[in-house]
Write a protein that holds these residues in place. Sequence first.
Motif, PDB file in Angstrom:
ATOM      1  N   ILE A 142       0.869  -1.168   0.000  1.00  0.00           N
ATOM      2  CA  ILE A 142       0.000   0.000   0.000  1.00  0.00           C
ATOM      3  C   ILE A 142       0.909   1.221   0.000  1.00  0.00           C
ATOM      4  CG2 ILE A 142      -1.971  -1.142   1.091  1.00  0.00           C
ATOM      5  CD1 ILE A 142      -1.166   0.240   3.746  1.00  0.00           C
ATOM      6  N   SER A 143       0.382   2.327  -0.516  1.00  0.00           N
ATOM      7  CA  SER A 143       1.147   3.571  -0.557  1.00  0.00           C
ATOM      8  C   SER A 143       0.175   4.739  -0.618  1.00  0.00           C
ATOM      9  CB  SER A 143       2.066   3.592  -1.787  1.00  0.00           C
ATOM     10  OG  SER A 143       2.870   4.751  -1.797  1.00  0.00           O
ATOM     11  N   LYS A 144       0.493   5.787   0.101  1.00  0.00           N
ATOM     12  CA  LYS A 144      -0.345   6.977   0.079  1.00  0.00           C
ATOM     13  C   LYS A 144      -0.144   7.700  -1.251  1.00  0.00           C
ATOM     14  CE  LYS A 144      -1.216  11.224   2.584  1.00  0.00           C
ATOM     15  NZ  LYS A 144      -0.768  12.059   3.711  1.00  0.00           N
ATOM     16  N   LEU A 145      -1.235   8.087  -1.889  1.00  0.00           N
ATOM     17  CA  LEU A 145      -1.176   8.864  -3.119  1.00  0.00           C
ATOM     18  C   LEU A 145      -0.933  10.317  -2.711  1.00  0.00           C
ATOM     19  CD1 LEU A 145      -1.454   8.835  -6.211  1.00  0.00           C
ATOM     20  CD2 LEU A 145      -3.895   9.264  -5.909  1.00  0.00           C
ATOM     21  N   LYS A 146       0.264  10.807  -2.990  1.00  0.00           N
ATOM     22  CA  LYS A 146       0.658  12.146  -2.530  1.00  0.00           C
ATOM     23  C   LYS A 146       0.401  13.224  -3.572  1.00  0.00           C
ATOM     24  CE  LYS A 146       4.124  10.345   0.625  1.00  0.00           C
ATOM     25  NZ  LYS A 146       5.539  10.293   0.984  1.00  0.00           N
ATOM     26  N   VAL A 150      -6.314  -5.911   2.316  1.00  0.00           N
ATOM     27  CA  VAL A 150      -5.929  -4.612   1.766  1.00  0.00           C
ATOM     28  C   VAL A 150      -6.692  -3.501   2.479  1.00  0.00           C
ATOM     29  CG1 VAL A 150      -6.005  -3.136  -0.297  1.00  0.00           C
ATOM     30  CG2 VAL A 150      -5.230  -5.523  -0.493  1.00  0.00           C
ATOM     31  N   PHE A 151      -8.012  -3.661   2.608  1.00  0.00           N
ATOM     32  CA  PHE A 151      -8.823  -2.646   3.290  1.00  0.00           C
ATOM     33  C   PHE A 151      -8.347  -2.443   4.725  1.00  0.00           C
ATOM     34  CE2 PHE A 151     -12.542  -4.236   0.497  1.00  0.00           C
ATOM     35  CZ  PHE A 151     -12.172  -3.404  -0.546  1.00  0.00           C
ATOM     36  N   LYS A 152      -8.107  -3.531   5.420  1.00  0.00           N
ATOM     37  CA  LYS A 152      -7.692  -3.457   6.825  1.00  0.00           C
ATOM     38  C   LYS A 152      -6.353  -2.729   6.962  1.00  0.00           C
ATOM     39  CE  LYS A 152      -7.169  -6.423  10.874  1.00  0.00           C
ATOM     40  NZ  LYS A 152      -7.271  -7.796  11.370  1.00  0.00           N
ATOM     41  N   ALA A 153      -5.410  -3.010   6.062  1.00  0.00           N
ATOM     42  CA  ALA A 153      -4.093  -2.354   6.117  1.00  0.00           C
ATOM     43  C   ALA A 153      -4.217  -0.855   5.872  1.00  0.00           C
ATOM     44  CB  ALA A 153      -3.152  -2.990   5.092  1.00  0.00           C
ATOM     45  N   ILE A 154      -5.026  -0.481   4.894  1.00  0.00           N
ATOM     46  CA  ILE A 154      -5.213   0.948   4.610  1.00  0.00           C
ATOM     47  C   ILE A 154      -5.915   1.633   5.776  1.00  0.00           C
ATOM     48  CG2 ILE A 154      -6.426   2.608   3.132  1.00  0.00           C
ATOM     49  CD1 ILE A 154      -5.890   0.617   0.780  1.00  0.00           C
ATOM     50  N   LEU A 172      -4.599   4.687   8.128  1.00  0.00           N
ATOM     51  CA  LEU A 172      -5.360   5.928   8.264  1.00  0.00           C
ATOM     52  C   LEU A 172      -5.967   6.087   9.659  1.00  0.00           C
ATOM     53  CD1 LEU A 172      -7.208   5.980   4.821  1.00  0.00           C
ATOM     54  CD2 LEU A 172      -5.321   7.466   5.558  1.00  0.00           C
ATOM     55  N   LYS A 173      -5.795   5.045  10.493  1.00  0.00           N
ATOM     56  CA  LYS A 173      -6.318   5.015  11.863  1.00  0.00           C
ATOM     57  C   LYS A 173      -7.836   5.193  11.915  1.00  0.00           C
ATOM     58  CE  LYS A 173      -1.962   6.634  13.881  1.00  0.00           C
ATOM     59  NZ  LYS A 173      -1.134   5.954  12.975  1.00  0.00           N
ATOM     60  N   LEU A 174      -8.519   4.447  11.044  1.00  0.00           N
ATOM     61  CA  LEU A 174      -9.995   4.516  10.997  1.00  0.00           C
ATOM     62  C   LEU A 174     -10.625   3.461  11.883  1.00  0.00           C
ATOM     63  CD1 LEU A 174     -10.462   5.061   7.173  1.00  0.00           C
ATOM     64  CD2 LEU A 174     -10.587   6.751   8.978  1.00  0.00           C
TER      65      LEU A 174
END
Length: 184
Positions: free
Chosen positions: A122-126, A174-178, A182-184
């Motif tokens: 995973i990677s943040k889209l900057k 994937v959802f869980k890692a993101i 994001l600390k959701l």
Amino acid sequence: MDELIDILDSDGNKTGKTALKSAAHRNGWFHQTVHIWFYTNDNKVLLQKRAKSKVIFPLLWDVSVAGHIGSGEKIEASALREIEEEISIIVLKSDLQKIGCFKSIQKHSPNLIDCEYHHTFISKLKLDFTALKKQDSEVEDLQLKSISEFKRDLNDSEMQKLYVPHSKAYYNLVFKAIEKTLKL
């Protein structure tokens, strides 16, 4: 593009053999790929619609960026190369967070068997979404979709036909890692 790739055993270990990607698919030989899921701060993921010219799953929505790891190529180097090729952005190795390696077997036809190990990041889209430039030979379209809407689509028997059929366990990881990032 047909490229030389490393052949793995069924446990994901390199065998020391190489083959063209087409031969690996024709013979059902295990090999490595990279999957990179980009996410945004507002809980969206970048989805790629596979090009209509693709033999496997044309015009279905899939992981942000994916591709085969070339023979002898380092996993992260392959991920960075595929990102630049498919969506024209440059990210740093430190921007990638590996979340696992997943075995996948999909028999598309007697002469097309995908036996792959997906090294998944995973990677943040900057960058702004409008800065992305798709590689037309690989990518038909790009979109940002909220994770909640994506989950609803995958749980709807009609909507899920629009997506590459990865396992629910894979998508959920994937959802869980993101969401954890994001600390959701």
